[in-house]
Design a protein around this motif. Sequence first.
Motif, PDB file in Angstrom:
ATOM      1  N   UNK A 179       0.841  -1.197   0.000  1.00  0.00           N
ATOM      2  CA  UNK A 179       0.000   0.000   0.000  1.00  0.00           C
ATOM      3  C   UNK A 179       0.878   1.250   0.000  1.00  0.00           C
ATOM      4  N   UNK A 180       1.202   1.700  -1.186  1.00  0.00           N
ATOM      5  CA  UNK A 180       1.996   2.933  -1.318  1.00  0.00           C
ATOM      6  C   UNK A 180       1.047   4.129  -1.315  1.00  0.00           C
ATOM      7  N   UNK A 181       1.473   5.215  -0.693  1.00  0.00           N
ATOM      8  CA  UNK A 181       0.603   6.372  -0.494  1.00  0.00           C
ATOM      9  C   UNK A 181       0.026   6.908  -1.806  1.00  0.00           C
ATOM     10  N   UNK A 182       0.872   7.113  -2.806  1.00  0.00           N
ATOM     11  CA  UNK A 182       0.383   7.675  -4.065  1.00  0.00           C
ATOM     12  C   UNK A 182      -0.586   6.739  -4.775  1.00  0.00           C
ATOM     13  N   UNK A 183      -0.363   5.432  -4.649  1.00  0.00           N
ATOM     14  CA  UNK A 183      -1.275   4.464  -5.269  1.00  0.00           C
ATOM     15  C   UNK A 183      -2.630   4.467  -4.567  1.00  0.00           C
ATOM     16  N   UNK A 184      -2.631   4.650  -3.251  1.00  0.00           N
ATOM     17  CA  UNK A 184      -3.887   4.733  -2.500  1.00  0.00           C
ATOM     18  C   UNK A 184      -4.702   5.936  -2.960  1.00  0.00           C
ATOM     19  N   UNK A 185      -4.028   7.060  -3.147  1.00  0.00           N
ATOM     20  CA  UNK A 185      -4.733   8.270  -3.574  1.00  0.00           C
ATOM     21  C   UNK A 185      -5.289   8.116  -4.989  1.00  0.00           C
ATOM     22  N   UNK A 186      -4.585   7.373  -5.838  1.00  0.00           N
ATOM     23  CA  UNK A 186      -5.043   7.195  -7.222  1.00  0.00           C
ATOM     24  C   UNK A 186      -6.338   6.396  -7.311  1.00  0.00           C
ATOM     25  N   UNK A 187      -6.534   5.429  -6.409  1.00  0.00           N
ATOM     26  CA  UNK A 187      -7.703   4.551  -6.506  1.00  0.00           C
ATOM     27  C   UNK A 187      -8.878   5.045  -5.663  1.00  0.00           C
ATOM     28  N   UNK A 188      -8.719   6.190  -4.998  1.00  0.00           N
ATOM     29  CA  UNK A 188      -9.820   6.726  -4.181  1.00  0.00           C
ATOM     30  C   UNK A 188     -10.977   7.171  -5.066  1.00  0.00           C
ATOM     31  N   UNK A 189     -12.187   7.027  -4.550  1.00  0.00           N
ATOM     32  CA  UNK A 189     -13.400   7.393  -5.294  1.00  0.00           C
ATOM     33  C   UNK A 189     -13.882   8.805  -4.963  1.00  0.00           C
ATOM     34  N   UNK A 190     -13.155   9.531  -4.115  1.00  0.00           N
ATOM     35  CA  UNK A 190     -13.555  10.886  -3.745  1.00  0.00           C
ATOM     36  C   UNK A 190     -12.407  11.854  -4.038  1.00  0.00           C
ATOM     37  N   UNK A 191     -12.644  13.116  -3.792  1.00  0.00           N
ATOM     38  CA  UNK A 191     -11.684  14.164  -4.131  1.00  0.00           C
ATOM     39  C   UNK A 191     -10.418  14.046  -3.272  1.00  0.00           C
ATOM     40  N   UNK A 192      -9.250  14.019  -3.936  1.00  0.00           N
ATOM     41  CA  UNK A 192      -7.966  13.851  -3.238  1.00  0.00           C
ATOM     42  C   UNK A 192      -7.093  15.106  -3.350  1.00  0.00           C
ATOM     43  N   UNK A 193      -7.700  16.226  -3.698  1.00  0.00           N
ATOM     44  CA  UNK A 193      -6.925  17.448  -3.920  1.00  0.00           C
ATOM     45  C   UNK A 193      -6.122  17.845  -2.678  1.00  0.00           C
ATOM     46  N   UNK A 194      -6.754  17.821  -1.505  1.00  0.00           N
ATOM     47  CA  UNK A 194      -6.073  18.209  -0.266  1.00  0.00           C
ATOM     48  C   UNK A 194      -4.922  17.248   0.033  1.00  0.00           C
ATOM     49  N   UNK A 195      -5.156  15.953  -0.197  1.00  0.00           N
ATOM     50  CA  UNK A 195      -4.113  14.954   0.047  1.00  0.00           C
ATOM     51  C   UNK A 195      -2.879  15.209  -0.809  1.00  0.00           C
ATOM     52  N   UNK A 196      -3.097  15.513  -2.090  1.00  0.00           N
ATOM     53  CA  UNK A 196      -1.968  15.749  -2.988  1.00  0.00           C
ATOM     54  C   UNK A 196      -1.227  17.038  -2.630  1.00  0.00           C
ATOM     55  N   UNK A 197      -1.962  18.078  -2.263  1.00  0.00           N
ATOM     56  CA  UNK A 197      -1.315  19.334  -1.856  1.00  0.00           C
ATOM     57  C   UNK A 197      -0.423  19.088  -0.641  1.00  0.00           C
ATOM     58  N   UNK A 198      -0.973  18.377   0.353  1.00  0.00           N
ATOM     59  CA  UNK A 198      -0.210  18.050   1.563  1.00  0.00           C
ATOM     60  C   UNK A 198       1.018  17.199   1.225  1.00  0.00           C
ATOM     61  N   UNK A 199       0.829  16.218   0.327  1.00  0.00           N
ATOM     62  CA  UNK A 199       1.934  15.337  -0.069  1.00  0.00           C
ATOM     63  C   UNK A 199       3.045  16.115  -0.755  1.00  0.00           C
TER      64      UNK A 199
END
Length: 305
Positions: A179-199
């Motif tokens: 479970x790599x962080x970026x791969x988890x964000x890619x498969x999410x079904x909701x908005x990941x904008x905040x996650x990517x900004x934080x990352x």
Amino acid sequence: MEAENQTKFSEFLLLGLSEDPELQPLFFALFLSLYLVAVLGNLLIILAVTSDPHLHTPMYFFLSNLSFVDICFVTTTVPKMLVNIQTQNKHISYIGCLIQVYFFVIFAGLDNFLLTMMAYDRFVAICHPLYYIVIMNPQFCVLLVLVSWVIFFWVSLLHIVLITRLNFCIDTEIPHFFCELTQILKVACSDTHINYVFLYVLTALLGVFPLSGILFSYSQIVSSLMRMSSAGGKCKAFCTCGSHLSVVSLFYGTGLGVFLSSAVTHSSQRSSVASVIYTVVTPMLNPFIYSLRNKDVKGALGRLL
């Protein structure tokens, strides 16, 4: 209907490096061997440093911590992969995936900071030798390591909190062997904008600045070595710094490759292969790189064995 297809407490499917059943026994034997060599090699470095009074210096204190972190680093990902191959079950629970992400971020970050501390240690030893004992005193070294643990404890926890805000579809497939962080964000079904900004912000702060520190340290070291008249001193300094530079090149080169490929492409196979290098191969090679090119470590290992 949407509530049935999306959940915050789903299971994930780790697709691994290949879905070919004929390759699974080969992968199992290969990764089991790499894992055992990595754990044993790093454990020997820790035992050699702790048992030999000649190695009770800041450089080897950081090296023993790096070895401990590397053992934890490979243990975060490889055992679960081996279990999945052996049981032919690709599932990982939602909680299990979050735990894997949490510890992976901590140990990857600690690897990063420890390599920076080792570069700073060499910088002080070579460029300011008269002040080395004063600057790199035991209390300061311990404080650096403890602060690093605290920083990545909270950074990783914040990543997990942000992930828990996301929804995931039932039986979501992750094209990776952990479970790599970026791969988890890619498969999410909701908005990941905040996650990517934080990352991206934290990658810039906690990744780019330490790398800049390493580059600055070695630019000063090279400048000092050029002015050094003793050939023996130059050779010893190059041997010590060469081992560290080899590890830095492996870790940052493959880590940067994985990060960039995840950000700009949707191909997971290339990213997975690069991930194997910096999550498994690099921790395995570190003990060999430091022991083969360092007479003090070789001597300590010989006395230990």
